[in-house]
Design a protein around this motif. Structure first.
Motif, PDB file in Angstrom:
ATOM      1  N   VAL A 171       1.306   1.414  -4.380  1.00 30.90           N
ATOM      2  CA  VAL A 171       0.618   0.629  -3.565  1.00 30.90           C
ATOM      3  C   VAL A 171      -1.131   0.642  -3.286  1.00 30.90           C
ATOM      4  CG1 VAL A 171       2.355   1.067  -1.736  1.00 30.90           C
ATOM      5  CG2 VAL A 171       0.843   2.730  -2.170  1.00 30.90           C
ATOM      6  N   ARG A 172      -1.378   1.642  -4.765  1.00 24.76           N
ATOM      7  CA  ARG A 172      -3.323   2.194  -4.521  1.00 24.76           C
ATOM      8  C   ARG A 172      -3.527   1.155  -5.414  1.00 24.76           C
ATOM      9  NH1 ARG A 172      -4.087   7.918  -6.278  1.00 24.76           N
ATOM     10  NH2 ARG A 172      -6.592   7.359  -5.114  1.00 24.76           N
ATOM     11  N   TYR A 173      -2.837   0.537  -7.194  1.00 28.12           N
ATOM     12  CA  TYR A 173      -3.116  -0.262  -8.152  1.00 28.12           C
ATOM     13  C   TYR A 173      -4.252  -0.856  -7.473  1.00 28.12           C
ATOM     14  CZ  TYR A 173      -3.888  -2.108 -12.129  1.00 28.12           C
ATOM     15  OH  TYR A 173      -4.041  -2.718 -13.577  1.00 28.12           O
ATOM     16  N   ARG A 174      -5.356  -0.596  -8.530  1.00 30.36           N
ATOM     17  CA  ARG A 174      -6.859  -2.233  -7.822  1.00 30.36           C
ATOM     18  C   ARG A 174      -6.772  -2.003  -9.795  1.00 30.36           C
ATOM     19  NH1 ARG A 174      -9.781  -1.552  -3.709  1.00 30.36           N
ATOM     20  NH2 ARG A 174      -8.986   0.100  -1.881  1.00 30.36           N
ATOM     21  N   LYS A 175      -7.450  -1.692 -10.496  1.00 30.29           N
ATOM     22  CA  LYS A 175      -7.141  -2.163 -11.694  1.00 30.29           C
ATOM     23  C   LYS A 175      -7.239  -1.363 -12.547  1.00 30.29           C
ATOM     24  CE  LYS A 175     -12.188  -0.500 -11.424  1.00 30.29           C
ATOM     25  NZ  LYS A 175     -13.359  -1.401 -11.375  1.00 30.29           N
ATOM     26  N   SER A 176      -7.429  -2.030 -14.047  1.00 24.47           N
ATOM     27  CA  SER A 176      -6.814  -0.266 -15.421  1.00 24.47           C
ATOM     28  C   SER A 176      -8.030   0.439 -15.512  1.00 24.47           C
ATOM     29  CB  SER A 176      -6.378  -1.237 -16.803  1.00 24.47           C
ATOM     30  OG  SER A 176      -5.518  -0.072 -17.241  1.00 24.47           O
ATOM     31  N   SER A 177      -7.839   1.209 -16.290  1.00 22.84           N
ATOM     32  CA  SER A 177      -9.037   2.243 -16.472  1.00 22.84           C
ATOM     33  C   SER A 177      -8.709   2.114 -18.334  1.00 22.84           C
ATOM     34  CB  SER A 177      -9.042   3.491 -16.231  1.00 22.84           C
ATOM     35  OG  SER A 177      -7.270   4.392 -16.966  1.00 22.84           O
ATOM     36  N   SER A 178      -9.900   2.722 -18.439  1.00 26.02           N
ATOM     37  CA  SER A 178     -10.583   2.381 -20.273  1.00 26.02           C
ATOM     38  C   SER A 178      -9.383   3.022 -20.942  1.00 26.02           C
ATOM     39  CB  SER A 178     -11.505   2.994 -20.351  1.00 26.02           C
ATOM     40  OG  SER A 178     -12.130   4.652 -19.615  1.00 26.02           O
ATOM     41  N   GLY A 179      -9.072   4.399 -20.126  1.00 24.64           N
ATOM     42  CA  GLY A 179      -7.759   5.169 -21.229  1.00 24.64           C
ATOM     43  C   GLY A 179      -6.667   4.694 -21.104  1.00 24.64           C
ATOM     44  N   CYS A 180      -6.387   3.108 -20.611  1.00 25.89           N
ATOM     45  CA  CYS A 180      -5.519   1.970 -20.717  1.00 25.89           C
ATOM     46  C   CYS A 180      -4.764   1.286 -21.735  1.00 25.89           C
ATOM     47  CB  CYS A 180      -4.734   1.777 -19.557  1.00 25.89           C
ATOM     48  SG  CYS A 180      -4.434   2.627 -18.273  1.00 25.89           S
ATOM     49  N   LYS A 181      -4.052   1.340 -23.168  1.00 28.11           N
ATOM     50  CA  LYS A 181      -4.306   0.966 -23.801  1.00 28.11           C
ATOM     51  C   LYS A 181      -2.393   0.088 -24.141  1.00 28.11           C
ATOM     52  CE  LYS A 181      -7.356   2.590 -26.121  1.00 28.11           C
ATOM     53  NZ  LYS A 181      -9.103   2.027 -25.646  1.00 28.11           N
ATOM     54  N   PRO A 182      -2.043  -1.041 -23.554  1.00 29.69           N
ATOM     55  CA  PRO A 182      -3.248  -2.570 -23.208  1.00 29.69           C
ATOM     56  C   PRO A 182      -3.810  -2.116 -21.770  1.00 29.69           C
ATOM     57  CG  PRO A 182      -0.819  -3.312 -23.666  1.00 29.69           C
ATOM     58  CD  PRO A 182      -1.185  -1.620 -23.800  1.00 29.69           C
TER      59      PRO A 182
END
Length: 359
Positions: free
Chosen positions: A231-242
């Motif tokens: 429910v909180r997710y807004r955007k991906s962070s730099s640590g996420c691949k992809p």
């Protein structure tokens, strides 16, 4: 939710000066409006279950939720059974991993026993508060400041919040209740998770507060921490691949509604009823209130069967200029009047077409 969490709009440092009021496009309705509706409805469901499923369960409630109040007496004329009440509802971002107490949900509720109705006003967390006697700051920053000053000032933080919001909303506030977001995870876990259909991959990592969202598209049963991330997710962070796609307010609201409906379904099953004790424990462990025990019983007795059609939610919106929200004064005036009308027993409609019947 941590102050450093980049999923949320940036927070200004304490004491920063407000910037000039430059007209901007209308800020979207806060996703926390639906989120706190979720929290409130969970509590309403608990109360309904307490009333409807027997004395033994009610005794369990008295030993958990009702212990969060105090033993001070309540005068007959001040009882919630006969007197309209006002309450400040605060949703704190506190979690054990963060230790922060920013109030990212702030609502003022008025309840009327004659009409069996309630009006709930939501204030954006980044609202610039400018009141005589207070340093201009974001609305969500005052509670942690008051908490840090309690020891030296001798003034209770929730009392200070009631005083400030009484001035801001132009109505006297009787009580304050603080619910932290750890309660969200605990309630989900107490019901053995929620069933959702994840419409896209979601990844966000924040080592500062321990957030680790890693959800894959498709049907899933989520436990507490994953449900909170969902429910909180807004955007991906730099640590996420992809990297994964961003999420807008509308999509977040849909997910919050989806989780709410799943929790309602689980509460209405026999399994949900048998787990009521752990649900109550989750609420009690993550809620503080200055309601007297007797008054809390009065509230339950008076409002346990309140119709959701009689609960009116009114979000106050505004314009965003980092780091503040400048509320629309016209909407704020309507919200103040709505609270006064509720106290007086007058019917009032929600502003801006806000949905008052669907969670």
């Amino acid at each position: 939710m941590s102050p450093s969490n980049t999923q949320l709009p940036p927070r200004a440092k304490a004491g920063s000066k407000p910037q000039s009021k430059v007209p901007q496009k209308k800020k979207k309705k806060s996703p926390f409006k639906t989120f706190l509706k979720f929290m409130l409805i969970v509590i309403i469901l608990v109360v309904l279950a307490v009333v409807g499923y027997g004395v033994s369960v009610y005794m369990k409630a008295e030993n958990t939720v009702l212990e969060t109040g105090n033993d001070n007496p309540v005068a007959p004329e001040a009882s919630a059974k006969v007197k309209p009440l006002t309450m400040l509802l605060l949703g704190s971002d506190y979690r054990p991993k963060t230790g922060t107490h920013l109030t990212d949900v702030m609502m003022v509720a008025a309840l009327n026993p004659d009409t069996k109705s309630a009006t709930v006003i939501s204030i954006p967390r980044d609202t610039l508060i400018e009141l005589d006697g207070y340093v201009p700051s974001k609305a969500n920053s005052y509670y942690p400041k008051f908490l840090s000053q309690e020891k030296n000032s001798g003034l209770v933080a929730t009392d200070e919040m009631k005083t400030m919001f009484s001035k801001y909303m132009d109505v006297p506030i009787d009580y304050a209740t603080v619910i932290n977001f750890q309660g969200f995870s605990d309630v989900v876990d107490s019901l053995d998770g929620v069933n959702v259909n994840i419409n896209m991959d979601m990844c966000y990592i924040d080592n500062a507060d321990g957030t680790n969202i890693n959800l894959k598209q498709g049907p899933a049963k989520l436990q507490g921490e994953d449900a909170l991330g969902y429910v909180r997710y807004r955007k991906s962070s730099s640590g996420c691949k992809p990297r994964t796609k961003e999420s807008d307010d509308f999509s977040r609201n849909q997910r919050q509604n989806e989780v709410l409906h799943s929790l309602i379904d689980r509460m209405q099953t026999l399994g949900g009823v048998t787990r009521l004790g752990s649900v109550l424990d989750a609420v009690a462990d993550n809620m503080e209130t200055d309601l007297e025990n007797a008054q809390l019983r009065n509230v339950i007795a008076t409002y346990w069967n309140i119709s959701k059609e009689n609960v009116k939610f009114m979000p106050v919106t505004g314009t965003w200029r980092s780091p503040y929200v400048y509320v629309d004064n016209g909407e704020l005036d309507k919200a103040k009047q709505a609270l006064k009308d509720e106290i007086a027993g007058k019917s009032v409609e929600a502003v801006d077409g806000a949905d008052t019947t669907n969670p």
